[in-house]
Design a protein around this motif. Structure first.
Motif, mmCIF file in Angstrom:
data_model
loop_
_atom_site.group_PDB
_atom_site.id
_atom_site.type_symbol
_atom_site.label_atom_id
_atom_site.label_comp_id
_atom_site.label_asym_id
_atom_site.label_seq_id
_atom_site.Cartn_x
_atom_site.Cartn_y
_atom_site.Cartn_z
ATOM 1 N N ILE A 1 0.849 -1.191 0.000
ATOM 2 C CA ILE A 1 0.000 0.000 0.000
ATOM 3 C C ILE A 1 0.882 1.237 0.000
ATOM 4 C CG2 ILE A 1 -1.785 1.278 1.223
ATOM 5 C CD1 ILE A 1 -2.702 -1.338 2.443
ATOM 6 N N LYS A 2 0.796 2.004 -1.055
ATOM 7 C CA LYS A 2 1.647 3.190 -1.172
ATOM 8 C C LYS A 2 1.286 4.230 -0.127
ATOM 9 C CE LYS A 2 3.171 6.682 -4.502
ATOM 10 N NZ LYS A 2 3.027 7.203 -5.885
ATOM 11 N N ARG A 3 -0.010 4.472 0.063
ATOM 12 C CA ARG A 3 -0.466 5.443 1.054
ATOM 13 C C ARG A 3 -1.061 4.658 2.221
ATOM 14 N NH1 ARG A 3 -3.501 8.100 -1.992
ATOM 15 N NH2 ARG A 3 -2.188 9.874 -2.484
ATOM 16 N N SER A 4 -0.233 4.437 3.235
ATOM 17 C CA SER A 4 -0.631 3.549 4.321
ATOM 18 C C SER A 4 -1.365 4.301 5.420
ATOM 19 C CB SER A 4 0.606 2.874 4.916
ATOM 20 O OG SER A 4 0.259 2.086 6.030
ATOM 21 N N TRP A 5 -2.404 3.657 5.964
ATOM 22 C CA TRP A 5 -3.153 4.224 7.074
ATOM 23 C C TRP A 5 -2.336 4.179 8.367
ATOM 24 C CZ3 TRP A 5 -7.995 6.452 6.944
ATOM 25 C CH2 TRP A 5 -8.691 6.337 5.733
ATOM 26 N N ASN A 6 -1.233 3.477 8.366
ATOM 27 C CA ASN A 6 -0.410 3.342 9.550
ATOM 28 C C ASN A 6 0.566 4.504 9.734
ATOM 29 O OD1 ASN A 6 0.501 1.901 11.873
ATOM 30 N ND2 ASN A 6 2.286 1.202 10.727
ATOM 31 N N PHE A 7 0.613 5.409 8.763
ATOM 32 C CA PHE A 7 1.546 6.531 8.837
ATOM 33 C C PHE A 7 0.788 7.846 8.904
ATOM 34 C CE2 PHE A 7 4.356 3.282 7.317
ATOM 35 C CZ PHE A 7 5.595 3.618 7.829
ATOM 36 N N VAL A 8 1.210 8.723 9.808
ATOM 37 C CA VAL A 8 0.629 10.060 9.926
ATOM 38 C C VAL A 8 1.756 11.071 10.065
ATOM 39 C CG1 VAL A 8 -1.581 9.378 10.938
ATOM 40 C CG2 VAL A 8 0.375 9.751 12.427
ATOM 41 N N ASN A 9 1.550 12.250 9.480
ATOM 42 C CA ASN A 9 2.518 13.327 9.679
ATOM 43 C C ASN A 9 1.923 14.391 10.607
ATOM 44 O OD1 ASN A 9 0.850 15.029 8.081
ATOM 45 N ND2 ASN A 9 1.880 14.338 6.220
ATOM 46 N N GLY A 10 2.679 15.448 10.842
ATOM 47 C CA GLY A 10 2.240 16.470 11.789
ATOM 48 C C GLY A 10 0.947 17.144 11.386
ATOM 49 N N PHE A 11 0.754 17.332 10.094
ATOM 50 C CA PHE A 11 -0.461 17.995 9.618
ATOM 51 C C PHE A 11 -1.667 17.063 9.725
ATOM 52 C CE2 PHE A 11 3.207 19.731 7.324
ATOM 53 C CZ PHE A 11 3.144 21.044 7.755
ATOM 54 N N ASP A 12 -1.439 15.765 9.520
ATOM 55 C CA ASP A 12 -2.512 14.789 9.718
ATOM 56 C C ASP A 12 -2.987 14.792 11.168
ATOM 57 O OD1 ASP A 12 -2.374 13.953 7.086
ATOM 58 O OD2 ASP A 12 -0.923 12.365 7.512
ATOM 59 N N ILE A 13 -2.023 14.832 12.090
ATOM 60 C CA ILE A 13 -2.364 14.816 13.518
ATOM 61 C C ILE A 13 -3.105 16.088 13.907
ATOM 62 C CG2 ILE A 13 -1.392 14.817 15.845
ATOM 63 C CD1 ILE A 13 0.900 13.095 14.753
ATOM 64 N N LEU A 14 -2.636 17.237 13.402
ATOM 65 C CA LEU A 14 -3.286 18.515 13.734
ATOM 66 C C LEU A 14 -4.729 18.540 13.229
ATOM 67 C CD1 LEU A 14 -3.102 21.378 14.864
ATOM 68 C CD2 LEU A 14 -2.221 22.120 12.640
ATOM 69 N N ALA A 15 -4.921 18.212 11.959
ATOM 70 C CA ALA A 15 -6.274 18.228 11.388
ATOM 71 C C ALA A 15 -7.164 17.178 12.053
ATOM 72 C CB ALA A 15 -6.199 17.978 9.886
ATOM 73 N N GLY A 16 -6.604 15.999 12.318
ATOM 74 C CA GLY A 16 -7.389 14.936 12.934
ATOM 75 C C GLY A 16 -7.795 15.249 14.356
ATOM 76 N N THR A 17 -6.883 15.879 15.121
ATOM 77 C CA THR A 17 -7.189 16.220 16.508
ATOM 78 C C THR A 17 -8.315 17.250 16.579
ATOM 79 O OG1 THR A 17 -4.901 15.784 17.159
ATOM 80 C CG2 THR A 17 -6.242 17.100 18.665
ATOM 81 N N ILE A 18 -8.250 18.269 15.730
ATOM 82 C CA ILE A 18 -9.302 19.287 15.701
ATOM 83 C C ILE A 18 -10.646 18.657 15.323
ATOM 84 C CG2 ILE A 18 -10.106 21.374 14.531
ATOM 85 C CD1 ILE A 18 -7.178 22.195 14.250
ATOM 86 N N ALA A 19 -10.615 17.776 14.330
ATOM 87 C CA ALA A 19 -11.855 17.124 13.885
ATOM 88 C C ALA A 19 -12.442 16.239 14.984
ATOM 89 C CB ALA A 19 -11.576 16.298 12.637
ATOM 90 N N ILE A 20 -11.591 15.542 15.724
ATOM 91 C CA ILE A 20 -12.072 14.655 16.788
ATOM 92 C C ILE A 20 -12.696 15.459 17.920
ATOM 93 C CG2 ILE A 20 -11.322 13.079 18.618
ATOM 94 C CD1 ILE A 20 -9.371 11.857 16.619
ATOM 95 N N PHE A 21 -12.050 16.541 18.344
ATOM 96 C CA PHE A 21 -12.600 17.367 19.417
ATOM 97 C C PHE A 21 -13.941 17.975 19.008
ATOM 98 C CE2 PHE A 21 -8.435 17.284 21.501
ATOM 99 C CZ PHE A 21 -8.823 17.257 22.831
ATOM 100 N N GLN A 22 -14.042 18.456 17.776
ATOM 101 C CA GLN A 22 -15.303 19.017 17.298
ATOM 102 C C GLN A 22 -16.371 17.934 17.199
ATOM 103 O OE1 GLN A 22 -16.105 22.292 16.691
ATOM 104 N NE2 GLN A 22 -18.177 21.453 16.493
ATOM 105 N N GLY A 23 -15.955 16.751 16.726
ATOM 106 C CA GLY A 23 -16.897 15.649 16.617
ATOM 107 C C GLY A 23 -17.415 15.185 17.967
ATOM 108 N N ILE A 24 -16.540 15.140 18.976
ATOM 109 C CA ILE A 24 -16.959 14.748 20.321
ATOM 110 C C ILE A 24 -17.947 15.760 20.894
ATOM 111 C CG2 ILE A 24 -16.160 14.465 22.705
ATOM 112 C CD1 ILE A 24 -13.611 13.225 21.590
ATOM 113 N N ASP A 25 -17.685 17.051 20.647
ATOM 114 C CA ASP A 25 -18.591 18.095 21.126
ATOM 115 C C ASP A 25 -19.968 17.953 20.487
ATOM 116 O OD1 ASP A 25 -19.017 20.685 22.597
ATOM 117 O OD2 ASP A 25 -19.353 21.412 20.560
#
Length: 220
Positions: free
Chosen positions: A83-107
């Motif tokens: 798999i060229k684009r693996s779900w097992n790898f995240v970069n800093g921008f992935d973490i930033l965008a994902g964290t914001i989305a999770i907090f908003q989603g939980i709210d």
């Protein structure tokens, strides 16, 4: 980072060489995990280790979520090769965008499922279902598991909000606004003190008072 040689150290080169002979395209599966590969027994190398991880975190590939040794034991290592684009790898921008989305989603999730809020406008649909759908689309195209979770929370919350009864929250908000007002001018403190004094209380409890209350007079 390359210009300032961030992450370039002897320990960083050792981390990059950890995957030699394993035939792994994603060489960062080995020696690049924050918890699994932390140099706990060699504290002098902690700073170079963290510096090298920082330099790799903000590249396109990023860092692994699950280390290569665990994937190898589970027999899932070939998936990361194929798999060229693996779900097992995240970069800093992935973490930033994902964290914001999770907090908003939980709210949103708490408001719709716990507090019973409803969605009865286009704006509400856009903020939950619309944003959730966009987040899911971006997560699928970039293989960002954190953003995928956040998008799923927003989308689920939006669907739940459309099924909730808006009157429940309306009456809840009305009750929160209710208050009791006391007017000092309407209270005659002297009268209340006299009425509920010790003497009057004993008098009301006396036998004579009880007999008087229960005596009936008849007129013929």
């Amino acid at each position: 980072m390359n210009k300032n040689k961030i992450g370039y150290s002897s320990y960083g080169r050792l981390m990059d060489s950890a995957a030699k002979g394993k035939g792994v395209i994603a060489h960062r599966l080995y020696g690049h995990h924050l918890v699994y590969d932390f140099p706990i027994n060699n504290l002098n190398e902690v700073a170079p280790f963290l510096e090298h991880l920082l330099s790799d975190l903000f590249t396109k590939q990023g860092l692994p979520i699950i280390p290569g040794e665990i994937l190898e034991n589970l027999g899932l290592l070939k998936c990361c090769d194929s798999i060229k684009r693996s779900w097992n790898f995240v970069n800093g921008f992935d973490i930033l965008a994902g964290t914001i989305a999770i907090f908003q989603g939980i709210d949103d999730f708490k408001r719709m499922f716990k507090e019973g809020h409803s969605i009865d406008s286009i704006e509400g649909v856009a903020k939950t279902i619309g944003i959730g759908a966009v987040e899911l689309a971006i997560a699928m195209s970039t293989a960002n598991p954190f953003l995928f979770i956040g998008g799923l929370l927003s989308l689920t919350s939006g669907l739940k909000g459309m099924m909730n009864d808006g009157s429940v929250v309306y009456f809840t908000n009305i009750n929160k606004c209710l208050s009791i007002e006391f007017s000092v001018n309407t209270l005659n403190l002297e009268e209340y003190k006299k009425r509920y004094s010790i003497e009057n209380s004993l008098k009301n409890l006396s036998i004579e008072s009880s007999i008087a209350k229960n005596t009936f007079s008849y007129k013929f």
